[in-house]
Design a protein around this motif. Sequence first.
Motif, PDB file in Angstrom:
ATOM      1  N   VAL A  60       0.986   0.710  -3.547  1.00  0.00           N
ATOM      2  CA  VAL A  60       0.886   2.124  -3.481  1.00  0.00           C
ATOM      3  C   VAL A  60      -0.434   2.568  -2.327  1.00  0.00           C
ATOM      4  O   VAL A  60      -0.056   3.119  -1.170  1.00  0.00           O
ATOM      5  CB  VAL A  60       0.173   2.756  -4.730  1.00  0.00           C
ATOM      6  CG1 VAL A  60      -0.358   4.327  -4.221  1.00  0.00           C
ATOM      7  CG2 VAL A  60       1.236   2.709  -5.719  1.00  0.00           C
ATOM      8  N   VAL A  61      -1.471   1.563  -2.410  1.00  0.00           N
ATOM      9  CA  VAL A  61      -2.531   2.065  -1.392  1.00  0.00           C
ATOM     10  C   VAL A  61      -2.153   1.573   0.245  1.00  0.00           C
ATOM     11  O   VAL A  61      -2.378   2.182   0.962  1.00  0.00           O
ATOM     12  CB  VAL A  61      -3.930   1.052  -1.548  1.00  0.00           C
ATOM     13  CG1 VAL A  61      -4.802   1.059  -0.812  1.00  0.00           C
ATOM     14  CG2 VAL A  61      -4.310   1.804  -3.197  1.00  0.00           C
ATOM     15  N   ALA A  62      -1.496   0.431   0.127  1.00  0.00           N
ATOM     16  CA  ALA A  62      -1.088  -0.247   1.321  1.00  0.00           C
ATOM     17  C   ALA A  62      -0.048   0.818   1.948  1.00  0.00           C
ATOM     18  O   ALA A  62       0.086   1.144   3.139  1.00  0.00           O
ATOM     19  CB  ALA A  62      -0.538  -1.523   1.210  1.00  0.00           C
ATOM     20  N   MET A  63       0.949   1.193   1.258  1.00  0.00           N
ATOM     21  CA  MET A  63       2.024   1.972   1.800  1.00  0.00           C
ATOM     22  C   MET A  63       1.521   3.374   2.062  1.00  0.00           C
ATOM     23  O   MET A  63       1.978   3.932   3.173  1.00  0.00           O
ATOM     24  CB  MET A  63       3.260   1.935   0.600  1.00  0.00           C
ATOM     25  CG  MET A  63       4.013   0.736   0.815  1.00  0.00           C
ATOM     26  SD  MET A  63       5.621   0.553  -0.015  1.00  0.00           S
ATOM     27  CE  MET A  63       5.152   0.974  -1.649  1.00  0.00           C
ATOM     28  N   PHE A  64       0.791   3.942   1.145  1.00  0.00           N
ATOM     29  CA  PHE A  64       0.418   5.206   1.581  1.00  0.00           C
ATOM     30  C   PHE A  64      -0.417   5.247   2.661  1.00  0.00           C
ATOM     31  O   PHE A  64      -0.388   6.064   3.832  1.00  0.00           O
ATOM     32  CB  PHE A  64      -0.651   5.718   0.549  1.00  0.00           C
ATOM     33  CG  PHE A  64       0.041   6.671  -0.491  1.00  0.00           C
ATOM     34  CD1 PHE A  64       1.056   6.195  -1.504  1.00  0.00           C
ATOM     35  CD2 PHE A  64      -0.048   7.881  -0.423  1.00  0.00           C
ATOM     36  CE1 PHE A  64       1.814   7.184  -2.025  1.00  0.00           C
ATOM     37  CE2 PHE A  64       0.629   8.940  -1.292  1.00  0.00           C
ATOM     38  CZ  PHE A  64       1.531   8.443  -2.136  1.00  0.00           C
ATOM     39  N   SER A  65      -1.382   4.324   2.896  1.00  0.00           N
ATOM     40  CA  SER A  65      -2.186   4.089   4.149  1.00  0.00           C
ATOM     41  C   SER A  65      -1.346   3.798   5.321  1.00  0.00           C
ATOM     42  O   SER A  65      -1.460   4.327   6.511  1.00  0.00           O
ATOM     43  CB  SER A  65      -3.083   3.067   3.859  1.00  0.00           C
ATOM     44  OG  SER A  65      -3.794   2.960   3.078  1.00  0.00           O
ATOM     45  N   PHE A  66      -0.143   3.160   5.136  1.00  0.00           N
ATOM     46  CA  PHE A  66       0.621   2.802   6.387  1.00  0.00           C
ATOM     47  C   PHE A  66       1.382   4.153   6.880  1.00  0.00           C
ATOM     48  O   PHE A  66       1.273   4.402   8.188  1.00  0.00           O
ATOM     49  CB  PHE A  66       1.789   1.764   5.937  1.00  0.00           C
ATOM     50  CG  PHE A  66       2.333   1.181   7.153  1.00  0.00           C
ATOM     51  CD1 PHE A  66       1.779   0.146   7.985  1.00  0.00           C
ATOM     52  CD2 PHE A  66       3.660   1.306   7.446  1.00  0.00           C
ATOM     53  CE1 PHE A  66       2.295  -0.477   9.150  1.00  0.00           C
ATOM     54  CE2 PHE A  66       4.360   0.607   8.504  1.00  0.00           C
ATOM     55  CZ  PHE A  66       3.576  -0.194   9.436  1.00  0.00           C
ATOM     56  N   VAL A  67       1.831   4.622   5.938  1.00  0.00           N
ATOM     57  CA  VAL A  67       2.569   6.006   6.491  1.00  0.00           C
ATOM     58  C   VAL A  67       1.591   6.973   6.828  1.00  0.00           C
ATOM     59  O   VAL A  67       1.760   7.633   7.885  1.00  0.00           O
ATOM     60  CB  VAL A  67       3.355   6.639   5.075  1.00  0.00           C
ATOM     61  CG1 VAL A  67       3.926   7.997   5.452  1.00  0.00           C
ATOM     62  CG2 VAL A  67       4.517   5.753   4.551  1.00  0.00           C
ATOM     63  N   GLY A  68       0.418   7.095   6.181  1.00  0.00           N
ATOM     64  CA  GLY A  68      -0.645   8.024   6.489  1.00  0.00           C
ATOM     65  C   GLY A  68      -1.050   7.810   8.251  1.00  0.00           C
ATOM     66  O   GLY A  68      -1.116   8.438   9.198  1.00  0.00           O
ATOM     67  N   GLY A  69      -1.257   6.360   8.402  1.00  0.00           N
ATOM     68  CA  GLY A  69      -1.687   5.891   9.851  1.00  0.00           C
ATOM     69  C   GLY A  69      -0.782   6.261  10.776  1.00  0.00           C
ATOM     70  O   GLY A  69      -0.941   6.671  11.861  1.00  0.00           O
ATOM     71  N   ILE A  70       0.606   5.978  10.352  1.00  0.00           N
ATOM     72  CA  ILE A  70       1.663   6.183  11.339  1.00  0.00           C
ATOM     73  C   ILE A  70       1.849   7.631  11.764  1.00  0.00           C
ATOM     74  O   ILE A  70       1.881   8.212  12.682  1.00  0.00           O
ATOM     75  CB  ILE A  70       2.948   5.513  10.855  1.00  0.00           C
ATOM     76  CG1 ILE A  70       2.961   4.189  10.983  1.00  0.00           C
ATOM     77  CG2 ILE A  70       4.196   6.235  11.741  1.00  0.00           C
ATOM     78  CD1 ILE A  70       4.305   3.452  10.414  1.00  0.00           C
ATOM     79  N   SER A  71       1.854   8.555  10.767  1.00  0.00           N
ATOM     80  CA  SER A  71       2.070   9.902  11.059  1.00  0.00           C
ATOM     81  C   SER A  71       0.695  10.627  11.333  1.00  0.00           C
ATOM     82  O   SER A  71       0.768  11.340  12.522  1.00  0.00           O
ATOM     83  CB  SER A  71       2.270  10.841   9.521  1.00  0.00           C
ATOM     84  OG  SER A  71       1.034  11.002   9.090  1.00  0.00           O
TER      85      SER A  71
END
Lengths: 417, 226
Positions: free
Chosen positions: A35-46
Amino acid sequence: MNVFESIASGMRSIWSHKLRSALTLFGIVVGVAAVVAMFSFVGGISKRIMEDFEQLGFDNVFFVSDRQPDNPRGLASLKVSKGLTLQDTEVLREEIPEIEWLCPTVATRIVGRAGNQARHFPVFGATPDGFPILKLELGAGRLINWLDVENHARVAVLGEIAKEDLFGDRNAVGEQMLIGKESFTIVGILRMKEFSRMFGGTGQEENHERVYIPITSGIHYFKGSKSIDYFAVRIRDGSDIGAVYERIHQTLLREHRGIEDFYIENIAEQIAEAKSGVERITQTWHTILSSIATVSLLVGGIGLLSVLIISVNERLREIGIRKAVGAEDRAIFQQFIIESVTISLFGGLVGLGVGAGLCKLITFGAAQMGQDFVIPVSGAGSVLGVSFAVAVGVIFGLYPAYKASRLDPIDAISRYA
Amino acid sequence: MLIETRDLTKSYDLGAVQVDALRGVTFGIDEGEYVAIMGPSGSGKSTLMHILGCLDTPTSGRYSLDGSEVSGLKPRELARIRNKKIGFVFQNFNLLPRIDLVSNVALPLVYHGSISRSERFDRSKKLLDSLGLGHRLGHRPNELSGGERQRAAIARALVNEPAILLADEPTGNLDQRTGREIMTILGDLHSGGRTIVIVTHDAGIAEQARRTVHIEDGRVARETVV
């Protein structure tokens, strides 16, 4: 038994069965880390995409350009309206306070020459407002100022690419160049911004192939008429794009006596739509990720449940003894729920650490490959992940805790007696 | 009277068969008495002790402890009585293996509700000191000998200042010498004014008490007084 003693008991329980705890925690750790990594990843890209939009420089921008009217009165109307004029810019500024910058522009393509270098350049007559509208940054010297505009000054600011074409690495500020047959003094050089090349070209090259001169000089030296090619307009952040568009349209129509000899390109709207599109996609991803996280945490929860049931069965005598010396059912219930939450919270925090570590690893890896791609650890993802872990602890602790609390003390003590 | 029972019965419904463990037990114990409940296995003495210790409830009959009626109380109220009025000593010590001695002794106080951590420690330490275990406070039960464990269990039973000390075969898991040691401690406690009820099938142990209640077949068969 107070909360701290129950937590201590939970920690003891984790510690005294290290392998079992590790296996139980694995599911929760993986779930929360994901959850943490994927949320961060999507957040970082957007976030990166949003920044690129900002850098492109077209948010909140309109272009108002000249065009042939296509109404039935046809060419006759040209006598009624003079097309876009400097007069229009003053009216727009006065009547529409949302306009932050407005730059009338004339553009032409003409030979520029310095030393023994020559080539065709797009030459733009603009005002000082033009630079902030396109978010152009000064590299050396100065920009065109209002005095230059007033005096029809023969000064020029070169885009970084234009400067390199004519001067290479040499200093250009203070040098002379010929534009057509007119001699201009170069007063400033623009600098290209560094920003993400994640999606190919950056779109800023075009701005840097140009030569910028005062609008008045452009009209005077390179244009037959007083009509302006286009206005670039930037409105204040947070303005209602649709409403401002409508008012610019109405004002110009009035000034042009009802002749629609202009066209407003609503780039602001397009950028805003693209941004909200990215936001929608981000939202969708968050929903998808939350569902995946729910499933993986439920799987982790099942593991927790089975370990807790084993733990209760192993500790029947302990439960019986506690009850014999006066523990009420709810004290036993509380003890086991807190143990369960302690285990799951511990797993959640480890998962948070692993997830944050993954973000750092990706950032570090990208840096090793020469990419500046920072993934900040998502606050929302962290909170969501850890609270999910706690919720799993509570939900899957309920049954074992209830079972433990309802044991008959005599039965419980006499097992393993 | 500290303990007064009248016509206590206890039946277990084992599907087709009904087992009557107690068939009407009536007797009393005064404050400061040292009583042994004796009987062969299967006589119902363990069931009687569970009821006296409020671990179980009678099927019928009355049981009043320290002036208040206990039969018919809810589990939560029984837990409170166990916590405040009863100290248990078990045959197999029943100490918690994963916590140290002083925490084991303090366990009843944990559930008391209003005793601070430091007071719990102080009271437990004092009792362990008085039973010669002052040097063992931080040890786990499995690091101790059987006699030491039973002494710790006695300390735990006394820590809440109970009205009555209930000991179920307290020497059953000990060798003779250590068993005598434990019986000496119980005797001393009685001399100090404690009310003690000891359940045993061993006549030698029962002799130490001032009065013996013989249970046979779920009834009081006879009483002997020393």
